[in-house]
Design an enzyme around this catalytic site. Structure first.
Site, PDB file in Angstrom:
ATOM      1  N   GLU A  51      24.682  13.880  48.024  1.00 19.10           N
ATOM      2  CA  GLU A  51      24.805  14.986  48.976  1.00 19.10           C
ATOM      3  C   GLU A  51      23.577  15.890  48.976  1.00 19.10           C
ATOM      4  O   GLU A  51      23.208  16.423  50.014  1.00 19.10           O
ATOM      5  CB  GLU A  51      26.028  15.852  48.632  1.00 19.10           C
ATOM      6  CG  GLU A  51      27.348  15.166  48.817  1.00 19.10           C
ATOM      7  CD  GLU A  51      28.507  16.034  48.346  1.00 19.10           C
ATOM      8  OE1 GLU A  51      28.397  17.274  48.373  1.00 19.10           O
ATOM      9  OE2 GLU A  51      29.532  15.460  47.942  1.00 19.10           O
ATOM     10  N   ASP A  52      22.960  16.064  47.803  1.00 16.75           N
ATOM     11  CA  ASP A  52      21.956  17.119  47.655  1.00 16.75           C
ATOM     12  C   ASP A  52      20.518  16.643  47.479  1.00 16.75           C
ATOM     13  O   ASP A  52      19.613  17.467  47.352  1.00 16.75           O
ATOM     14  CB  ASP A  52      22.329  18.013  46.475  1.00 16.75           C
ATOM     15  CG  ASP A  52      23.652  18.730  46.701  1.00 16.75           C
ATOM     16  OD1 ASP A  52      24.065  18.886  47.864  1.00 16.75           O
ATOM     17  OD2 ASP A  52      24.282  19.132  45.717  1.00 16.75           O
TER      18      ASP A  52
END
Length: 179
Positions: free
Chosen positions: A60-61
């Site tokens: 996600e990051d």
């Protein structure tokens, strides 16, 4: 294990991102903290779960993909990470809704990571409100976390009791009725 530690550092490494606290602590503290909660408080020693915890926000990051994780750590760890990774193409509201709905259907390993992740975040909120957050938003997060964790009951008594204590300190019911 040193081989894995190096690969985790490379894959999940500090991307320069910061937490939303006033000290802007390095974001890598969060996944390492989730792993420590599992190990120290949840009494979890399953290597795949602990590595999955460190990698739980990586897709996600960062620019790391699930394929990257699979090639570095294997199918098992990649599968755990996939289970705890939100689909960023969906709206934030939809992602949060899906976490509540899907929590009871996760694998045991993914449930452990979810519990430790929420516990870490709840403790962070107790320590300091994120920059830009209102008291209302903090309460909304706590209620939402209670809903997610209510779908994980029966996974790990130690983690669930710690979550219950954290939520009850702010008068948030746990378990929460998801009806």
């Amino acid at each position: 294990k040193q081989w894995y530690q190096r690969r985790v550092a490379i894959t999940a490494g500090d991307s320069g991102q910061r937490r939303k606290d006033s000290a802007q602590t390095p974001y890598i503290n969060h996944p390492v903290g989730v792993m420590n909660i599992l190990s120290d408080e949840g009494d979890i020693s399953d290597f795949d779960v602990l590595i999955g915890a460190v990698l739980h926000d990586t897709v996600e990051d960062t620019d790391t993909t699930l394929d990257d994780i699979e090639s570095e750590f294997g199918e098992g760890i990649a599968g755990i990470v996939a289970e705890v990774t939100d689909d960023k193409s969906l709206s934030k509201a939809e992602r949060k809704h899906l976490q509540v709905v899907n929590a009871p259907h996760k694998s045991y390993q993914a449930k452990l990571i979810k519990l430790a992740d929420k516990l870490y975040n709840l403790r962070d909120l107790s320590r300091e409100k994120p920059v830009g957050w209102t008291d209302e938003r903090v309460l909304e997060y706590r209620v939402w976390a209670s809903k997610v964790c209510s779908g994980l009951i029966g996974t790990n008594d130690h983690l669930e009791n710690a979550i219950k204590e954290e939520l009850q300190a702010y008068n948030v019911d746990f378990p929460h009725s998801n009806k």
